[in-house]
Design a protein around this motif. Structure first.
Motif, mmCIF file in Angstrom:
data_model
loop_
_atom_site.group_PDB
_atom_site.id
_atom_site.type_symbol
_atom_site.label_atom_id
_atom_site.label_comp_id
_atom_site.label_asym_id
_atom_site.label_seq_id
_atom_site.Cartn_x
_atom_site.Cartn_y
_atom_site.Cartn_z
ATOM 1 N N ALA A 44 0.813 -1.221 0.000
ATOM 2 C CA ALA A 44 0.000 0.000 0.000
ATOM 3 C C ALA A 44 0.841 1.262 0.000
ATOM 4 O O ALA A 44 0.346 2.338 -0.355
ATOM 5 C CB ALA A 44 -0.930 -0.005 1.209
ATOM 6 N N LEU A 45 2.127 1.140 0.393
ATOM 7 C CA LEU A 45 2.987 2.314 0.525
ATOM 8 C C LEU A 45 4.268 2.139 -0.282
ATOM 9 O O LEU A 45 4.789 1.029 -0.388
ATOM 10 C CB LEU A 45 3.343 2.537 1.997
ATOM 11 C CG LEU A 45 2.167 2.769 2.960
ATOM 12 C CD1 LEU A 45 2.679 2.801 4.394
ATOM 13 C CD2 LEU A 45 1.429 4.049 2.624
ATOM 14 N N TRP A 166 -3.944 -3.249 4.058
ATOM 15 C CA TRP A 166 -3.917 -2.066 3.199
ATOM 16 C C TRP A 166 -4.602 -0.887 3.882
ATOM 17 O O TRP A 166 -4.058 0.215 3.951
ATOM 18 C CB TRP A 166 -4.617 -2.386 1.880
ATOM 19 C CG TRP A 166 -4.382 -1.379 0.801
ATOM 20 C CD1 TRP A 166 -4.873 -0.101 0.731
ATOM 21 C CD2 TRP A 166 -3.580 -1.562 -0.377
ATOM 22 N NE1 TRP A 166 -4.436 0.523 -0.405
ATOM 23 C CE2 TRP A 166 -3.654 -0.355 -1.112
ATOM 24 C CE3 TRP A 166 -2.838 -2.620 -0.884
ATOM 25 C CZ2 TRP A 166 -2.985 -0.177 -2.333
ATOM 26 C CZ3 TRP A 166 -2.190 -2.448 -2.099
ATOM 27 C CH2 TRP A 166 -2.260 -1.240 -2.808
ATOM 28 N N THR A 170 -3.360 3.035 5.176
ATOM 29 C CA THR A 170 -3.809 4.099 4.263
ATOM 30 C C THR A 170 -5.143 4.708 4.662
ATOM 31 O O THR A 170 -5.472 5.806 4.209
ATOM 32 C CB THR A 170 -3.944 3.564 2.825
ATOM 33 O OG1 THR A 170 -4.989 2.578 2.780
ATOM 34 C CG2 THR A 170 -2.634 2.960 2.327
ATOM 35 N N ASP A 172 -7.822 3.762 3.526
ATOM 36 C CA ASP A 172 -8.458 3.919 2.216
ATOM 37 C C ASP A 172 -8.816 2.560 1.652
ATOM 38 O O ASP A 172 -8.013 1.623 1.682
ATOM 39 C CB ASP A 172 -7.505 4.651 1.263
ATOM 40 C CG ASP A 172 -8.115 4.864 -0.111
ATOM 41 O OD1 ASP A 172 -9.336 5.083 -0.190
ATOM 42 O OD2 ASP A 172 -7.357 4.807 -1.110
#
Length: 299
Positions: A44-45, A166, A170, A172
């Motif tokens: 995710a990053l 995730w 985030t 999100d």
């Protein structure tokens, strides 16, 4: 005299209550699940995962996953006592009272939820709770006993961990996280149906409508083979959307070929114990697949 003294502590340790409670959380299953959570966080990053969501997220998700497993033990305690694979679990053996097991599961779920809600984010907390209820209530209490497609429908709850990872970092709900869910969702039926073939007599004895019981072993073998092909296609999705590159493509292709070959052997050239071989291979397949995702992300 000395001999009897040396033996007693060992047998006492083997009966320590905490071991029974730990067993109810299915630690090996949770460990594999946490690997997918970690990969979801990392993918995710672009850089390093922040420490707080990493630690609190892993801890909270692990606790709620352990609570879901304990609820599974609680709900299935009657049939577990009749099946060869599960008769030695803590509840059928009376190692843990039913009321204590219920309290343990509830407290573990509550602590995990609070940890995620306050130290990670509410989105991850609610998604993890939904996964817990999906597995412990929708699948275990209803679908498992209602339809031979139980593991297909109920498998969605078990496929959520990478998305939880995730969202933990985030906050999100991203489509790329859903692609990882799709991979585990496609992996679950061939993984579990292989075990169901091996334990067909057990499931038939307790009237659980697993696919080999309701539709026969040969039909189940065909389904396993077709799902391994579907899984191979699902494993290409991270490459198609640019999440992963050549290393993952090569490794996942080799793993997919291996799984398809194992399923083909089970269907057309079965030997004694082949179903369990497929089951064990599926575990290594998922573990190595997510390790490849992780390595590819940082190379």
């Amino acid at each position: 005299m000395a001999k009897s003294i040396s033996i007693t502590p060992v047998s006492g340790l083997s009966r320590l209550p905490w071991r029974a409670y730990l067993e109810m959380t299915k630690p090996k299953v949770v460990a594999l699940m946490l690997l997918t959570v970690l990969v979801g966080m990392c993918l995710a990053l672009p850089g390093a995962v922040p420490l707080q969501p990493l630690i609190a997220g892993m801890a909270g998700i692990a606790m709620m996953a352990g609570a879901a497993a304990a609820m599974n033990h609680l709900i299935d305690r009657r049939i577990d006592g009749l099946m060869a694979r599960t008769y030695n679990r803590p509840l059928p053996k009376g190692k843990v009272p039913v009321s204590h097991a219920a309290t343990f599961a509830a407290l573990l779920a509550l602590i995990g939820f609070v940890c995620l809600y306050w130290l990670v984010n509410p989105l991850t907390a609610w998604l993890t709770l939904a996964s817990l209820l999906g597995y412990a209530v929708v699948y275990t209490a209803y679908l498992k006993r209602a339809t031979p497609q139980n593991i297909v429908i109920g498998g969605l709850a078990g496929a959520m961990p990478p998305l939880l990872g995730w969202t933990a970092v985030t906050n999100d709900f991203h489509g790329h996280g859903l692609l990882l869910v799709i991979i585990i969702f496609a992996w679950t039926p061939p993984h579990f149906w292989a075990l169901a073939i091996h334990r067909k007599a057990d499931y038939a004895k307790v009237d659980i409508p697993m696919l080999p019981v309701t539709h026969g072993v040969e039909f189940t073998k065909t389904c396993i083979f077709l799902y391994t092909v579907l899984l191979a296609l699902a494993c290409l999705l991270p490459v198609l959307v640019g999440m992963s590159g050549a290393l993952y493509l090569l490794g996942s292709t080799l793993l997919s070929i291996g799984f398809i070959y194992k399923a083909w052997q089970l269907k057309y050239h079965e030997t004694p114990g082949m179903a369990m071989d497929v089951f064990r291979f599926s575990i290594y397949h998922l573990m190595l697949l997510f390790i490849l995702l992780l390595i590819d992300h940082y190379i």
